[in-house]
Scaffold this motif. Structure first.
Motif, PDB file in Angstrom:
ATOM      1  N   GLY A 179     -10.467  14.763  12.239  1.00 35.96           N
ATOM      2  CA  GLY A 179      -9.076  14.605  11.483  1.00 35.96           C
ATOM      3  C   GLY A 179      -8.321  13.963  12.279  1.00 35.96           C
ATOM      4  O   GLY A 179      -6.929  14.625  11.909  1.00 35.96           O
ATOM      5  N   ALA A 208      -1.881  -6.814  -3.931  1.00 35.61           N
ATOM      6  CA  ALA A 208      -2.011  -7.965  -3.263  1.00 35.61           C
ATOM      7  C   ALA A 208      -2.938  -8.875  -3.520  1.00 35.61           C
ATOM      8  O   ALA A 208      -3.815  -7.864  -2.561  1.00 35.61           O
ATOM      9  N   GLY A 225      -7.445  10.302  10.738  1.00 35.06           N
ATOM     10  CA  GLY A 225      -7.067   9.132  10.810  1.00 35.06           C
ATOM     11  C   GLY A 225      -5.943   9.042   9.964  1.00 35.06           C
ATOM     12  O   GLY A 225      -4.811   7.491   9.999  1.00 35.06           O
ATOM     13  N   ALA A 226      -5.677  10.115   9.520  1.00 32.19           N
ATOM     14  CA  ALA A 226      -3.960   9.821   8.726  1.00 32.19           C
ATOM     15  C   ALA A 226      -2.478  10.256   9.509  1.00 32.19           C
ATOM     16  O   ALA A 226      -1.463   9.441   9.358  1.00 32.19           O
ATOM     17  N   ALA A 227      -3.648  11.116  10.574  1.00 29.02           N
ATOM     18  CA  ALA A 227      -2.767  11.061  11.773  1.00 29.02           C
ATOM     19  C   ALA A 227      -1.934  10.379  12.086  1.00 29.02           C
ATOM     20  O   ALA A 227      -0.856  10.026  12.926  1.00 29.02           O
ATOM     21  N   GLY A 276       0.927  -1.062  -0.062  1.00 28.61           N
ATOM     22  CA  GLY A 276       0.004  -0.167   0.046  1.00 28.61           C
ATOM     23  C   GLY A 276       1.250   1.882  -0.085  1.00 28.61           C
ATOM     24  O   GLY A 276       1.080   1.069   0.851  1.00 28.61           O
ATOM     25  N   THR A 322      -6.081  17.272   6.366  1.00 29.12           N
ATOM     26  CA  THR A 322      -5.369  18.346   7.871  1.00 29.12           C
ATOM     27  C   THR A 322      -4.213  17.980   8.652  1.00 29.12           C
ATOM     28  O   THR A 322      -4.129  16.132   9.040  1.00 29.12           O
ATOM     29  N   GLY A 325      -0.115   4.295   0.466  1.00 27.66           N
ATOM     30  CA  GLY A 325      -0.927   5.485   0.513  1.00 27.66           C
ATOM     31  C   GLY A 325      -0.098   6.343   1.914  1.00 27.66           C
ATOM     32  O   GLY A 325       1.424   6.142   1.763  1.00 27.66           O
ATOM     33  N   ILE A 326      -0.342   7.402   2.253  1.00 29.78           N
ATOM     34  CA  ILE A 326      -0.165   8.402   4.249  1.00 29.78           C
ATOM     35  C   ILE A 326       1.215   7.950   4.589  1.00 29.78           C
ATOM     36  O   ILE A 326       1.777   7.867   4.739  1.00 29.78           O
ATOM     37  N   GLY A 327       0.232   6.514   5.055  1.00 34.01           N
ATOM     38  CA  GLY A 327       0.735   4.888   6.433  1.00 34.01           C
ATOM     39  C   GLY A 327       1.570   4.391   5.429  1.00 34.01           C
ATOM     40  O   GLY A 327       3.115   4.805   5.615  1.00 34.01           O
ATOM     41  N   ASP A 331      -5.135   2.412   8.304  1.00 36.46           N
ATOM     42  CA  ASP A 331      -6.664   2.518   8.465  1.00 36.46           C
ATOM     43  C   ASP A 331      -6.442   1.021   8.339  1.00 36.46           C
ATOM     44  O   ASP A 331      -7.415   0.232   8.190  1.00 36.46           O
ATOM     45  N   ARG A 333      -3.837  16.511  -1.111  1.00 32.76           N
ATOM     46  CA  ARG A 333      -3.273  15.244  -1.020  1.00 32.76           C
ATOM     47  C   ARG A 333      -2.169  15.416  -2.106  1.00 32.76           C
ATOM     48  O   ARG A 333      -1.114  13.748  -1.587  1.00 32.76           O
ATOM     49  N   GLU A 350       2.064  -0.738  -4.460  1.00 33.67           N
ATOM     50  CA  GLU A 350       1.230  -0.153  -5.124  1.00 33.67           C
ATOM     51  C   GLU A 350       0.207  -0.856  -6.294  1.00 33.67           C
ATOM     52  O   GLU A 350       0.942  -1.139  -6.811  1.00 33.67           O
ATOM     53  N   ALA A 351      -1.184  -0.862  -6.096  1.00 30.59           N
ATOM     54  CA  ALA A 351      -2.265  -1.595  -6.627  1.00 30.59           C
ATOM     55  C   ALA A 351      -2.542  -0.882  -7.584  1.00 30.59           C
ATOM     56  O   ALA A 351      -2.798  -1.314  -9.346  1.00 30.59           O
ATOM     57  N   ASP A 384      -2.352  -0.959   3.358  1.00 32.44           N
ATOM     58  CA  ASP A 384      -3.375  -1.185   2.462  1.00 32.44           C
ATOM     59  C   ASP A 384      -4.939  -0.876   2.705  1.00 32.44           C
ATOM     60  O   ASP A 384      -5.781  -0.842   1.642  1.00 32.44           O
ATOM     61  N   ALA A 428       1.091  -3.207  -8.614  1.00 33.64           N
ATOM     62  CA  ALA A 428       1.093  -4.798  -7.919  1.00 33.64           C
ATOM     63  C   ALA A 428       0.092  -4.709  -6.887  1.00 33.64           C
ATOM     64  O   ALA A 428       0.479  -4.170  -5.116  1.00 33.64           O
TER      65      ALA A 428
HETATM   66  C1  LIG Z   1     -13.631  12.363   4.326  1.00 32.76           C
HETATM   67  C2  LIG Z   1     -12.758  12.031   5.147  1.00 32.76           C
HETATM   68  C3  LIG Z   1     -11.666  12.737   5.239  1.00 32.76           C
HETATM   69  C4  LIG Z   1     -10.480  13.213   6.068  1.00 32.76           C
HETATM   70  N1  LIG Z   1      -9.690  13.984   6.555  1.00 32.76           N
HETATM   71  C5  LIG Z   1      -8.684  13.681   6.774  1.00 32.76           C
HETATM   72  C6  LIG Z   1      -8.080  15.078   8.165  1.00 32.76           C
HETATM   73  O1  LIG Z   1      -8.075  15.448   7.739  1.00 32.76           O
HETATM   74  N2  LIG Z   1      -6.933  14.387   9.379  1.00 32.76           N
HETATM   75  C7  LIG Z   1      -6.619  13.480   8.775  1.00 32.76           C
HETATM   76  O2  LIG Z   1      -5.077  12.859  10.119  1.00 32.76           O
HETATM   77  N3  LIG Z   1      -7.058  12.150   8.355  1.00 32.76           N
HETATM   78  C8  LIG Z   1      -8.609  12.491   7.721  1.00 32.76           C
HETATM   79  N4  LIG Z   1      -9.194  11.318   6.945  1.00 32.76           N
HETATM   80  C9  LIG Z   1      -8.902  10.234   6.932  1.00 32.76           C
HETATM   81  C10 LIG Z   1      -7.504   9.729   6.120  1.00 32.76           C
HETATM   82  O3  LIG Z   1      -7.778   9.600   4.418  1.00 32.76           O
HETATM   83  C11 LIG Z   1      -6.946   8.076   6.093  1.00 32.76           C
HETATM   84  O4  LIG Z   1      -6.900   7.883   7.805  1.00 32.76           O
HETATM   85  C12 LIG Z   1      -5.613   8.098   5.510  1.00 32.76           C
HETATM   86  O5  LIG Z   1      -5.534   8.559   4.478  1.00 32.76           O
HETATM   87  C13 LIG Z   1      -5.512   6.734   5.381  1.00 32.76           C
HETATM   88  O6  LIG Z   1      -4.038   5.617   4.631  1.00 32.76           O
HETATM   89  P1  LIG Z   1      -3.318   4.514   4.873  1.00 32.76           P
HETATM   90  O7  LIG Z   1      -2.389   4.926   4.306  1.00 32.76           O
HETATM   91  O8  LIG Z   1      -3.352   3.508   5.940  1.00 32.76           O
HETATM   92  O9  LIG Z   1      -4.252   4.404   4.019  1.00 32.76           O
HETATM   93  P2  LIG Z   1      -4.764   4.568   2.494  1.00 32.76           P
HETATM   94  O10 LIG Z   1      -4.934   5.967   2.674  1.00 32.76           O
HETATM   95  O11 LIG Z   1      -6.131   4.043   1.944  1.00 32.76           O
HETATM   96  O12 LIG Z   1      -3.619   3.856   1.653  1.00 32.76           O
HETATM   97  C14 LIG Z   1      -3.994   2.040   1.054  1.00 32.76           C
HETATM   98  C15 LIG Z   1      -2.861   2.528  -0.443  1.00 32.76           C
HETATM   99  O13 LIG Z   1      -3.112   1.035  -0.094  1.00 32.76           O
HETATM  100  C16 LIG Z   1      -3.155   0.865  -2.071  1.00 32.76           C
HETATM  101  N5  LIG Z   1      -4.081  -0.922  -2.084  1.00 32.76           N
HETATM  102  C17 LIG Z   1      -5.201  -0.671  -1.658  1.00 32.76           C
HETATM  103  N6  LIG Z   1      -5.291  -2.162  -1.349  1.00 32.76           N
HETATM  104  C18 LIG Z   1      -3.632  -2.944  -2.406  1.00 32.76           C
HETATM  105  C19 LIG Z   1      -3.822  -3.984  -2.401  1.00 32.76           C
HETATM  106  N7  LIG Z   1      -4.493  -5.111  -2.614  1.00 32.76           N
HETATM  107  N8  LIG Z   1      -2.261  -4.345  -2.901  1.00 32.76           N
HETATM  108  C20 LIG Z   1      -1.663  -2.804  -3.298  1.00 32.76           C
HETATM  109  N9  LIG Z   1      -1.672  -2.139  -2.498  1.00 32.76           N
HETATM  110  C21 LIG Z   1      -3.036  -1.797  -2.434  1.00 32.76           C
HETATM  111  C22 LIG Z   1      -4.799   2.180  -2.289  1.00 32.76           C
HETATM  112  O14 LIG Z   1      -4.502   1.865  -4.029  1.00 32.76           O
HETATM  113  C23 LIG Z   1      -3.815   2.957  -1.334  1.00 32.76           C
HETATM  114  O15 LIG Z   1      -2.852   3.865  -2.162  1.00 32.76           O
HETATM  115  C24 LIG Z   1     -10.466  11.707   6.523  1.00 32.76           C
HETATM  116  C25 LIG Z   1     -11.354  10.359   5.896  1.00 32.76           C
HETATM  117  C26 LIG Z   1     -12.218  10.490   4.729  1.00 32.76           C
HETATM  118  C27 LIG Z   1     -12.874  10.010   4.004  1.00 32.76           C
END
Ligand SMILES: Cc1cc2nc3c(=O)[nH]c(=O)nc-3n(C[C@H](O)[C@H](O)[C@H](O)COP(=O)(O)OP(=O)(O)OC[C@H]3O[C@@H](n4cnc5c(N)ncnc54)[C@H](O)[C@@H]3O)c2cc1C
Length: 382
Positions: free
Chosen positions: A299, A130, A301-303, A10, A46, A12-14, A289, A106, A33-34, A155, A128
């Motif tokens: 606000g 998974a 989730g990303a934090a 994955g 934020t 994403g930000i995490g 996530d 973002r 990354e898928a 992911d 890629a």
């Molecule tokens: C409306 C809204 C507003 C928000 N605002 C905020 C905010 O202001 N501040 C804050 O801190 N949080 C905020 N959040 C929460 C935040 O967006 C998430 O918690 C954060 O993006 C999670 O990051 P992540 O890297 O865990 O997951 P994701 O960002 O979901 O990244 C997962 C990645 O994995 C990839 N992936 C998925 N499945 C697979 C697979 N099988 N194989 C390979 N890759 C895969 C995806 O394509 C993606 O790139 C908000 C959420 C929403 C819905």
């Protein structure tokens, strides 16, 4: 240990934050990354100081702050007449917490993270996806097998890696959100200069500036029974918003009028129930996530994903074995993330209560008053 091969599923930000931190600590990271290319949705995020401390640790904070906007204040307003209910001072974030408070597009954040991961020497694979994990080998949809010593599931909400922990899927929370960006001009420039949210019964509207305050990021939240559409982002119309927010303050109507009809999307807000652990022996760990998807009403989730990533990297670096490092990671992170998950849900009830007049009378419970911004992922005990 430091040359252990880590596969991060994955981008994403995490996932990116973990990859950068782990590679800098001497691990050999492959990120999968898928999607066919690295990117992010057209929306803002934020990054409160607790999140930005993670980027101070990685030496990226000033680049991220420069690409974003640092607010000096925020407000919470009444849904009907727009009067200010609460003002939050954000001018002294750097002094108070040792890190800035940043609003950022973002895609701008992602571009910085991708570049830092490349510069650090991570192996980055797109296209890629998974589909399964066997031990510490990740199986991809195209038949490839990626071997390593540890798999990190970053992911997201619909995590495949999480399938190793429980069979359940993410659940619909009863909230939907429309997201859109608009030029911060005229009335919207005033709203960008003093960002915040309008709160009302069962609904709320959040707005803040990104890209040098030239663009206003807008998110409209409402409660809705059920969600039947299959898909992540459903194109939406301005008429939906006009109907859902009929009777709301003139500023809200100005934002709806500026919402871009061709790039306005509706999302179901899905989430996860807390898991008792995020690790399997010395083989698999979840973060972000994938571990604890929450409603966005704090606000955080990303934090939380950023905090997880830094603490996981520190715990592995401080340990003589992967298994020990993963135990320390869960011990350091689980309670806090679960608490924030639960408070985020409660925040929706507080802010979208039937009687807006009563808001804040019993004391504001938010990320400030709960002390969430004090947390320091750079120094918390692992
Ligand atoms: C409306 C809204 C507003 C928000 N605002 C905020 C905010 O202001 N501040 C804050 O801190 N949080 C905020 N959040 C929460 C935040 O967006 C998430 O918690 C954060 O993006 C999670 O990051 P992540 O890297 O865990 O997951 P994701 O960002 O979901 O990244 C997962 C990645 O994995 C990839 N992936 C998925 N499945 C697979 C697979 N099988 N194989 C390979 N890759 C895969 C995806 O394509 C993606 O790139 C908000 C959420 C929403 C819905």
């Amino acid at each position: 240990m430091s040359k252990a091969r880590i596969t991060v599923v994955g981008g994403g930000i995490g996932g990116f934050t973990a990859a950068i931190a782990l590679q800098a600590s001497g691990f050999a990271v492959t990120l999968l990354e898928a999607a066919p290319a690295f990117g992010e949705v057209g929306a803002g995020v934020t990054l409160s100081p607790n999140a930005m401390k993670g980027y101070v640790y990685l030496g990226l904070a000033e680049r991220i702050a420069a690409a974003g906007v640092e607010p000096t204040r925020q407000r919470i307003q009444h849904w009907q007449d727009g009067r200010t209910l609460v003002v939050m001072d954000r001018a002294d974030m750097r002094q108070r917490y040792g890190a800035p408070y940043v609003y950022i597009h973002r895609a701008d954040l992602h571009a910085i993270l991708v570049e830092a991961a490349q510069a650090g020497g991570c192996t980055l694979l797109t296209g890629a996806a998974a589909v399964a994990v066997e031990g510490t080998t990740v199986l991809l949809a195209d038949g490839r097998r990626i071997d390593g010593d540890l798999v990190i599931g970053a992911d997201g909400l619909k995590s495949v890696v999480r399938g190793l922990f429980e069979p359940e899927k993410a659940h619909f929370t009863g909230h939907v959100a429309w997201r859109g960006l608009a030029p911060a001009e005229g009335k919207l420039a005033e709203l960008a200069a003093f960002p915040g949210m309008h709160i009302g019964p069962g609904r709320m509207v959040v707005r803040y500036p990104v890209r040098g305050s030239k663009i206003l990021n807008m998110v409209f939240f409402a409660r809705q029974e059920g969600w039947v559409q299959d898909g992540w982002t459903i194109p939406a119309s301005r008429a939906d918003l006009e109907e859902t927010f009929a009777g709301w303050a003139p500023e809200v109507q100005a934002m709806i009028a500026a919402a871009p009809e061709d790039r306005l999307y509706k999302w179901a807000i899905n989430a996860r129930k807390p898991l008792s652990t995020w690790i399997i022996e010395d083989k698999v760990a979840l973060l972000g996530d994938a571990a604890h998807a929450m409603t966005p009403f704090m606000g955080q989730g990303a934090a939380c994903a950023i905090e997880d990533a830094i603490v996981l990297s520190r715990a592995l670096s401080a340990s003589s074995s992967i298994g020990d490092g993963l135990q320390r990671y869960v011990a350091a992170r689980h309670e806090r993330a679960t608490f924030i998950q639960q408070e985020s849900n409660a925040n929706a009830d507080r802010m979208q209560a039937r009687d807006t007049e009563l808001f804040g009378l019993e004391g504001l419970r938010n990320e400030d008053s709960l002390g969430l911004l004090d947390y320091d992922c750079r120094t918390v005990a692992v």
